[in-house]
Design a protein around this motif. Structure first.
Motif, PDB file in Angstrom:
ATOM      1  N   ASN A   1      11.955   5.082   4.995  1.00 14.53           N
ATOM      2  CA  ASN A   1      11.929   6.487   4.594  1.00 14.53           C
ATOM      3  C   ASN A   1      10.953   6.739   3.448  1.00 14.53           C
ATOM      4  O   ASN A   1      10.502   7.873   3.250  1.00 14.53           O
ATOM      5  CB  ASN A   1      13.325   6.947   4.167  1.00 14.53           C
ATOM      6  CG  ASN A   1      14.219   7.229   5.360  1.00 14.53           C
ATOM      7  OD1 ASN A   1      13.731   7.640   6.408  1.00 14.53           O
ATOM      8  ND2 ASN A   1      15.511   7.005   5.203  1.00 14.53           N
ATOM      9  N   ILE A   2      10.641   5.710   2.681  1.00 20.00           N
ATOM     10  CA  ILE A   2       9.690   5.883   1.578  1.00 20.00           C
ATOM     11  C   ILE A   2       8.286   5.971   2.163  1.00 20.00           C
ATOM     12  O   ILE A   2       7.781   5.011   2.732  1.00 20.00           O
ATOM     13  CB  ILE A   2       9.740   4.708   0.586  1.00 20.00           C
ATOM     14  CG1 ILE A   2      11.160   4.461   0.090  1.00 20.00           C
ATOM     15  CG2 ILE A   2       8.809   4.978  -0.595  1.00 20.00           C
ATOM     16  CD1 ILE A   2      11.306   3.195  -0.747  1.00 20.00           C
ATOM     17  N   THR A   3       7.658   7.120   2.006  1.00 20.25           N
ATOM     18  CA  THR A   3       6.293   7.274   2.516  1.00 20.25           C
ATOM     19  C   THR A   3       5.250   7.369   1.405  1.00 20.25           C
ATOM     20  O   THR A   3       4.061   7.175   1.667  1.00 20.25           O
ATOM     21  CB  THR A   3       6.186   8.512   3.412  1.00 20.25           C
ATOM     22  OG1 THR A   3       6.591   9.683   2.690  1.00 20.25           O
ATOM     23  CG2 THR A   3       7.063   8.354   4.652  1.00 20.25           C
TER      24      THR A   3
ATOM     25  N   ARG B   1       2.116   5.149   0.879  1.00 18.69           N
ATOM     26  CA  ARG B   1       0.810   5.514   0.325  1.00 18.69           C
ATOM     27  C   ARG B   1       1.009   5.763  -1.168  1.00 18.69           C
ATOM     28  O   ARG B   1       2.002   6.385  -1.564  1.00 18.69           O
ATOM     29  CB  ARG B   1       0.260   6.747   1.031  1.00 18.69           C
ATOM     30  CG  ARG B   1      -0.017   6.483   2.509  1.00 18.69           C
ATOM     31  CD  ARG B   1      -0.749   7.623   3.177  1.00 18.69           C
ATOM     32  NE  ARG B   1      -1.089   7.271   4.539  1.00 18.69           N
ATOM     33  CZ  ARG B   1      -1.856   8.022   5.328  1.00 18.69           C
ATOM     34  NH1 ARG B   1      -2.337   9.175   4.895  1.00 18.69           N
ATOM     35  NH2 ARG B   1      -2.138   7.624   6.550  1.00 18.69           N
ATOM     36  N   ASN B   2       0.061   5.286  -1.956  1.00 16.14           N
ATOM     37  CA  ASN B   2       0.252   5.247  -3.405  1.00 16.14           C
ATOM     38  C   ASN B   2      -0.748   6.132  -4.132  1.00 16.14           C
ATOM     39  O   ASN B   2      -1.955   6.048  -3.899  1.00 16.14           O
ATOM     40  CB  ASN B   2       0.132   3.806  -3.893  1.00 16.14           C
ATOM     41  CG  ASN B   2       1.090   2.886  -3.178  1.00 16.14           C
ATOM     42  OD1 ASN B   2       2.296   3.002  -3.309  1.00 16.14           O
ATOM     43  ND2 ASN B   2       0.543   1.974  -2.373  1.00 16.14           N
ATOM     44  N   ILE B   3      -0.222   6.971  -5.004  1.00 14.66           N
ATOM     45  CA  ILE B   3      -1.040   7.920  -5.756  1.00 14.66           C
ATOM     46  C   ILE B   3      -0.721   7.773  -7.236  1.00 14.66           C
ATOM     47  O   ILE B   3       0.441   7.800  -7.640  1.00 14.66           O
ATOM     48  CB  ILE B   3      -0.761   9.367  -5.311  1.00 14.66           C
ATOM     49  CG1 ILE B   3      -1.057   9.535  -3.818  1.00 14.66           C
ATOM     50  CG2 ILE B   3      -1.584  10.356  -6.140  1.00 14.66           C
ATOM     51  CD1 ILE B   3      -0.591  10.868  -3.249  1.00 14.66           C
TER      52      ILE B   3
ATOM     53  N   GLN C   1     -11.713   0.762  -0.391  1.00 14.55           N
ATOM     54  CA  GLN C   1     -11.396  -0.059   0.777  1.00 14.55           C
ATOM     55  C   GLN C   1     -10.242   0.525   1.596  1.00 14.55           C
ATOM     56  O   GLN C   1      -9.884  -0.036   2.621  1.00 14.55           O
ATOM     57  CB  GLN C   1     -11.035  -1.476   0.314  1.00 14.55           C
ATOM     58  CG  GLN C   1     -12.193  -2.217  -0.336  1.00 14.55           C
ATOM     59  CD  GLN C   1     -11.793  -3.584  -0.865  1.00 14.55           C
ATOM     60  OE1 GLN C   1     -10.603  -3.895  -0.989  1.00 14.55           O
ATOM     61  NE2 GLN C   1     -12.781  -4.400  -1.178  1.00 14.55           N
ATOM     62  N   GLN C   2      -9.688   1.649   1.097  1.00 19.44           N
ATOM     63  CA  GLN C   2      -8.544   2.303   1.742  1.00 19.44           C
ATOM     64  C   GLN C   2      -7.410   1.301   1.980  1.00 19.44           C
ATOM     65  O   GLN C   2      -6.823   1.227   3.053  1.00 19.44           O
ATOM     66  CB  GLN C   2      -8.973   2.965   3.052  1.00 19.44           C
ATOM     67  CG  GLN C   2     -10.043   4.033   2.845  1.00 19.44           C
ATOM     68  CD  GLN C   2     -10.352   4.823   4.089  1.00 19.44           C
ATOM     69  OE1 GLN C   2      -9.470   5.232   4.807  1.00 19.44           O
ATOM     70  NE2 GLN C   2     -11.641   5.058   4.337  1.00 19.44           N
ATOM     71  N   GLN C   3      -7.121   0.570   0.908  1.00 15.24           N
ATOM     72  CA  GLN C   3      -6.092  -0.454   0.974  1.00 15.24           C
ATOM     73  C   GLN C   3      -5.179  -0.360  -0.244  1.00 15.24           C
ATOM     74  O   GLN C   3      -5.628  -0.525  -1.373  1.00 15.24           O
ATOM     75  CB  GLN C   3      -6.733  -1.842   1.033  1.00 15.24           C
ATOM     76  CG  GLN C   3      -5.744  -2.972   1.283  1.00 15.24           C
ATOM     77  CD  GLN C   3      -6.451  -4.306   1.452  1.00 15.24           C
ATOM     78  OE1 GLN C   3      -7.412  -4.594   0.760  1.00 15.24           O
ATOM     79  NE2 GLN C   3      -5.972  -5.121   2.380  1.00 15.24           N
ATOM     80  N   PHE C   4      -3.932  -0.037  -0.032  1.00 15.48           N
ATOM     81  CA  PHE C   4      -2.876  -0.033  -1.040  1.00 15.48           C
ATOM     82  C   PHE C   4      -2.895   1.166  -1.992  1.00 15.48           C
ATOM     83  O   PHE C   4      -1.936   1.368  -2.721  1.00 15.48           O
ATOM     84  CB  PHE C   4      -2.877  -1.324  -1.875  1.00 15.48           C
ATOM     85  CG  PHE C   4      -2.700  -2.568  -1.064  1.00 15.48           C
ATOM     86  CD1 PHE C   4      -1.628  -2.697  -0.188  1.00 15.48           C
ATOM     87  CD2 PHE C   4      -3.608  -3.607  -1.146  1.00 15.48           C
ATOM     88  CE1 PHE C   4      -1.450  -3.844   0.571  1.00 15.48           C
ATOM     89  CE2 PHE C   4      -3.452  -4.755  -0.386  1.00 15.48           C
ATOM     90  CZ  PHE C   4      -2.373  -4.871   0.471  1.00 15.48           C
ATOM     91  N   GLN C   5      -3.972   1.940  -2.041  1.00 17.05           N
ATOM     92  CA  GLN C   5      -3.976   3.098  -2.935  1.00 17.05           C
ATOM     93  C   GLN C   5      -4.766   4.238  -2.313  1.00 17.05           C
ATOM     94  O   GLN C   5      -5.899   4.062  -1.862  1.00 17.05           O
ATOM     95  CB  GLN C   5      -4.566   2.740  -4.307  1.00 17.05           C
ATOM     96  CG  GLN C   5      -4.413   3.854  -5.332  1.00 17.05           C
ATOM     97  CD  GLN C   5      -4.565   3.367  -6.763  1.00 17.05           C
ATOM     98  OE1 GLN C   5      -4.652   2.165  -7.011  1.00 17.05           O
ATOM     99  NE2 GLN C   5      -4.596   4.281  -7.721  1.00 17.05           N
TER     100      GLN C   5
END
Length: 373
Positions: free
Chosen positions: A249-251, A280-282, A297-301
């Motif tokens: 549920n955590i998006t 997705r991390n902001i 790199q559109q990876q992890f953040q």
């Protein structure tokens, strides 16, 4: 007076949501509002929107920069901007590094005052915690300018600050949360991380929570307190607890700065190896080199909101010159810039520096102001 200051901050937070009333009539209207705000924040301004005039340079000034910790990328970047600006002047600049210790900060401020400089710059030092010492500087006629020394930008007579340089933390927090709304098309389910030991961190987190709650189809799963000095130790167990509670549920993870994401990477990698999804991390702040790399790199953040550190260093020198000339502060606060994969390459000056440095000609403008042109 401190209570009055806090109430002022709360009033600003509340007033910042007045514009939401129309946008919140329906999910569609709010999403449209969010899209417009995010689009504006991702634009890379090529036009200088700061002061274009001011007093001519006052010569022969002695400045001391007291740093909270020069190992901190933000503090170091501002220090470098200050050094760059002063290299064009006949001012003297001395650095005192507190190396992350509040005790050393107090000692550094006392040492700085003993040199009887014309001005002291607080580099990431909380002015409130050292109010008594700063009163001594004020009595001796020493100008004090802060960088991240108080909650908000601008002057603060109560703390003895001629002005404090920072982007608007409330705007930063709002834009970070609105990106989650836009990116999820109004369906974000988020965990918000904050450090309960810092008032400004708590305020930013509350703005992110409230912004998400304005989206009727989004959901804040939890506001998670985790102190910055405990992230390395506690982040793995914290994430395991959150995933046990909320699972897929955590998006989105929304954080007050990039450090939370830094220390979450090993856990993210483990989940990917197990073919499980990650949020997705902001980040609502910082703009570290590591964050830029992850975004590129559109990876992890997904995004971060950086500060133009070199520009702020130049602004600090300009504000000091205004103080020496008995002028009021410029009142300028740099606009919010949201770094996402689409614009990250444009906003980084070079791979080696990793510093967001707007290409708006601010150096030339300040030199012209100081030259009396």
């Amino acid at each position: 007076m401190l209570i009055k200051r806090f109430l002022t901050i709360i009033a600003i937070i509340l007033s910042s949501y007045a514009s939401y009333s129309l946008a919140n009539n329906s999910p569609e209207n709010y999403l449209d509002y969010a899209i417009k705000k995010v689009e504006q924040a991702t634009k890379s301004s090529q036009v200088w929107d700061g002061p274009k005039d001011g007093p001519k340079l006052v010569n022969n000034k002695k400045i001391i920069f007291v740093a909270s910790d020069l190992r901190n990328g933000g503090v170091y970047g501002v220090a470098k901007g200050i050094s760059e600006a002063i290299s064009n002047l006949d001012w003297q600049l001395k650095f005192i590094d507190s190396r992350g210790s509040e005790i050393r900060q107090a000692a550094g401020l006392r040492e700085a005052i003993s040199f009887q400089p014309d001005a002291i710059i607080l580099g990431g030092i909380d002015a409130l915690r050292h109010k008594t010492i700063l009163e001594q500087a004020k009595k001796q006629g020493i100008v004090v300018v802060g960088w991240h020394a108080a909650e908000l930008a601008g002057g603060n007579d109560e703390l003895g600050l001629y002005t404090n340089i920072t982007t608007d933390p409330l705007e930063v927090a709002e834009v970070a949360a609105l990106l989650a709304v836009v990116n999820s098309k109004g369906k974000a389910k988020a965990i918000v991380f904050t450090d309960p030991n810092y008032k400004i961190a708590s305020i930013k987190a509350r703005v992110m929570v409230d912004t998400l709650k304005k989206c009727s189809t989004c959901k804040v799963l939890e506001l998670k307190p985790l102190a910055l000095d405990q992230i390395a130790e506690k982040m793995p167990n914290t994430l395991n607890t959150l995933w046990n509670s909320y699972g897929e549920n955590i998006t989105y993870f929304l954080t007050i700065n990039d450090l939370y994401i830094d220390y979450a990477i090993p856990s993210f990698e483990s989940r990917l190896e197990e073919s499980r999804g990650i949020p997705r991390n902001i980040s609502a702040g910082d703009g570290s080199k590591a964050a830029y790399k992850r975004i590129s790199q559109q990876q992890f953040q997904l995004a971060t909101v950086p500060e133009p550190l070199y520009l702020q260093g130049w602004q600090i020198i300009d504000e000091l010159n205004r103080a020496f000339s008995n002028h009021p502060p410029s009142g300028y606060s740099t606009p919010i810039h949201l770094v996402i994969p689409d614009n990250v390459d444009d906003l980084i000056t070079s791979e080696s520096s990793g510093i967001y440095d707007p290409k708006n000609g601010y150096r030339d403008v300040y030199l012209k102001i100081w030259g009396g042109e």
